[in-house]
Design an enzyme around this catalytic site. Structure first.
Site, PDB file in Angstrom:
ATOM      1  N   ASP A  14       2.949  55.607  16.728  1.00  0.00           N
ATOM      2  CA  ASP A  14       1.488  55.741  16.682  1.00  0.00           C
ATOM      3  C   ASP A  14       0.904  55.311  15.346  1.00  0.00           C
ATOM      4  O   ASP A  14      -0.085  54.577  15.301  1.00  0.00           O
ATOM      5  CB  ASP A  14       1.086  57.197  16.943  1.00  0.00           C
ATOM      6  CG  ASP A  14       1.336  57.592  18.386  1.00  0.00           C
ATOM      7  OD1 ASP A  14       1.647  56.688  19.186  1.00  0.00           O
ATOM      8  OD2 ASP A  14       1.224  58.783  18.697  1.00  0.00           O
ATOM      9  N   ARG A  96       0.978  70.144   7.066  1.00  0.00           N
ATOM     10  CA  ARG A  96      -0.239  69.320   7.070  1.00  0.00           C
ATOM     11  C   ARG A  96      -1.049  69.452   5.778  1.00  0.00           C
ATOM     12  O   ARG A  96      -1.488  68.446   5.233  1.00  0.00           O
ATOM     13  CB  ARG A  96      -1.099  69.593   8.310  1.00  0.00           C
ATOM     14  CG  ARG A  96      -0.440  69.138   9.626  1.00  0.00           C
ATOM     15  CD  ARG A  96       0.101  67.714   9.539  1.00  0.00           C
ATOM     16  NE  ARG A  96       0.656  67.209  10.783  1.00  0.00           N
ATOM     17  CZ  ARG A  96       1.951  67.273  11.134  1.00  0.00           C
ATOM     18  NH1 ARG A  96       2.830  67.857  10.345  1.00  0.00           N
ATOM     19  NH2 ARG A  96       2.369  66.745  12.269  1.00  0.00           N
ATOM     20  N   ASP A 125      -2.983  69.289  14.886  1.00  0.00           N
ATOM     21  CA  ASP A 125      -2.790  68.570  13.629  1.00  0.00           C
ATOM     22  C   ASP A 125      -4.044  67.813  13.188  1.00  0.00           C
ATOM     23  O   ASP A 125      -4.338  67.734  12.005  1.00  0.00           O
ATOM     24  CB  ASP A 125      -1.574  67.644  13.727  1.00  0.00           C
ATOM     25  CG  ASP A 125      -0.280  68.442  13.825  1.00  0.00           C
ATOM     26  OD1 ASP A 125      -0.227  69.543  13.213  1.00  0.00           O
ATOM     27  OD2 ASP A 125       0.662  68.008  14.507  1.00  0.00           O
ATOM     28  N   SER A 176       8.096  64.488  21.615  1.00  0.00           N
ATOM     29  CA  SER A 176       7.311  64.295  20.397  1.00  0.00           C
ATOM     30  C   SER A 176       7.817  65.328  19.398  1.00  0.00           C
ATOM     31  O   SER A 176       7.751  66.535  19.634  1.00  0.00           O
ATOM     32  CB  SER A 176       5.830  64.517  20.706  1.00  0.00           C
ATOM     33  OG  SER A 176       5.148  64.735  19.497  1.00  0.00           O
TER      34      SER A 176
HETATM   35  N1  ARG Z   1       2.287  73.248  18.344  1.00  0.00           N
HETATM   36  C1  ARG Z   1       2.763  73.163  16.993  1.00  0.00           C
HETATM   37  C2  ARG Z   1       1.614  73.312  16.034  1.00  0.00           C
HETATM   38  O1  ARG Z   1       0.512  73.116  16.406  1.00  0.00           O
HETATM   39  C3  ARG Z   1       3.572  71.928  16.763  1.00  0.00           C
HETATM   40  C4  ARG Z   1       2.828  70.666  16.584  1.00  0.00           C
HETATM   41  C5  ARG Z   1       3.751  69.514  16.459  1.00  0.00           C
HETATM   42  N2  ARG Z   1       3.073  68.342  16.065  1.00  0.00           N
HETATM   43  C6  ARG Z   1       3.373  67.123  16.523  1.00  0.00           C
HETATM   44  N3  ARG Z   1       2.630  66.143  16.088  1.00  0.00           N
HETATM   45  N4  ARG Z   1       4.329  66.916  17.394  1.00  0.00           N
HETATM   46  O2  ARG Z   1       1.795  73.656  14.900  1.00  0.00           O
END
Ligand code: ARG
Length: 399
Positions: A14, A96, A125, A176
């Site tokens: 991506d 993040r 995210d 992912s």
């Molecule tokens: N659900 C988790 C969170 O919001 C994991 C997110 C994983 N992010 C990703 N881009 N695959 O913290």
């Protein structure tokens, strides 16, 4: 002059397509910034940098933020017993803000007026990136190409091919994955059916490789883990080492349905052997060393702290204020906790000790060493129960 954009770059499909998309659509100069938070990219960081350049970036920077992640993000999470909805140790949510900090720094360094990320509109995210940037640098524009382009994964692969961006879509195609020092989040693919068991191949950090139980002792100073079996270790190494050890016994898996900030329930698989073991030990040491009222009040604030971090509010004033409370609470969280890992997947606290323990043997014991003044309890209990006793007595009179 064309617009300059600093893009949070992972090396994956991506964000690689995003580099070129921003160039094509906005006639922009793109600087790719990859932040090492302990994800282990599965290839060299040089290869990641080269891919960004191949996609058309004018510059590509890799920043080693592993120590920063450990000291400034994992440590506060440990001290806060940080578990979202009581379960998830905030793996992605902690990384993040680290990335955001560096994105903003690099935007300043390169004189860019915009930053960009590769998140879609469905996840947390994007919230963490954008709210984080708005806290640190309200003047910067934030772009989210993946929210605009409306491409499926297949279309992304096709575009990467057309633009001759060298992509190695291997495991990524199935799941992912987001990984850092604190653990690994696994989404998509077979996991999206919450009734289906997660396939064994989803797990990489928690595969059982020993039949023997392992016992290890974590030493804490003021709520921070500092030793492992008596050896002083830097926090990043300590986290990694506990992770390896716990993971080898199959401990650290989570299979949960979680509430995303954007209103979607999502089935998540996590592997956090180090994080969950350290959190277990830390919280146990608090049981031994925190005064009762302080302990209870802290327990009330912890879910709020985790929620704020999950929701992208790392840099918010409420989070800072709760951090100040937590800092104050940790002064005496010093001592050792012995963990026992029993394959497959069990971890329990075997013992705990502290020089500043509030456990008083004389007060607790029922044997001859008892120092507790039993006679004091009579008056205490009578007055403690006085209000309800008075109430109960009146009930008989009211018909
Ligand atoms: N659900 C988790 C969170 O919001 C994991 C997110 C994983 N992010 C990703 N881009 N695959 O913290």
């Amino acid at each position: 002059m064309s617009k300059r954009i600093v893009l949070a770059y992972s090396g994956g499909l991506d964000t690689s397509v995003a580099v070129r998309w921003l160039i094509e659509e906005l006639d922009a100069e793109v600087v790719a910034v990859a932040v090492d938070v302990g994800q282990g990219p599965g290839e060299s960081w040089d290869a990641v940098r080269d891919r960004a350049l191949a996609a058309g970036a004018v510059d590509a920077v890799v920043i080693d933020a592993r120590v920063e992640m450990a000291e400034q993000y994992c440590v506060p999470a440990i001290r806060a017993n940080g578990l979202y909805e009581g379960k998830y140790p905030l793996v992605s949510a902690l990384s993040r803000p680290v990335i955001v900090r560096h994105l903003v720094d690099q935007a300043r360094h390169f004189g860019a007026g915009s930053v960009a990320h590769g998140c879609t509109g469905k996840g947390n995210d994007q919230v963490r990136f954008e709210v984080g940037v708005r806290c640190l640098a309200p003047d910067l524009e934030v772009l989210a190409p993946a929210r605009v382009w409306g491409l499926s994964r297949e279309e992304c692969v096709e575009l990467a091919g057309k633009w001759e961006i060298p992509i190695s879509v291997t495991k990524e195609r199935l799941y992912s994955i987001d990984e850092n020092l604190w653990g690994k989040a696994i989404e998509c693919g077979a996991i999206e059916d919450p009734w289906a068991d997660a396939p064994e191949d989803a797990y990489t950090l928690t595969r059982v490789s020993t039949n023997d139980a392992i016992t290890t002792t974590i030493g804490f100073e003021a709520g921070v883990p500092v030793t492992l079996d008596g050896r002083k270790l830097a926090i990043a190494e300590l986290i990694a080492e506990v992770g390896r050890l716990a993971g080898s016994t199959g401990f650290g898996r989570l299979d949960i349905v979680e509430n995303r900030r954007v209103g979607i329930k999502s089935r998540e698989i996590y592997e956090c052997p180090g994080a969950l073991a350290i959190l277990k030990a830390h919280s146990d040491l608090e049981d031994l060393t925190l005064e009762r009222d302080l302990h209870h009040e802290k327990a009330r604030l912890e879910p709020r702290w985790a929620e704020l971090v999950y929701d992208g509010m790392w840099f918010s004033p409420l989070k800072a204020a709760i951090d100040a409370f937590i800092d104050e609470s940790q002064a005496n969280v010093t001592g050792e906790v012995r963990l026992r890992f029993e394959p497959p997947g069990v971890c329990r606290v075997e013992g705990r000790r502290s020089d500043v323990s509030l456990y008083d043997y004389g007060l607790a014991t029922y044997d001859a060493a008892d120092t507790f003044r039993h006679e004091d309890s009579e008056g205490f209990v009578a007055i403690w129960g006085l209000g309800v006793a008075t109430w109960a007595a009146r009930q008989g009179n009211v018909e």
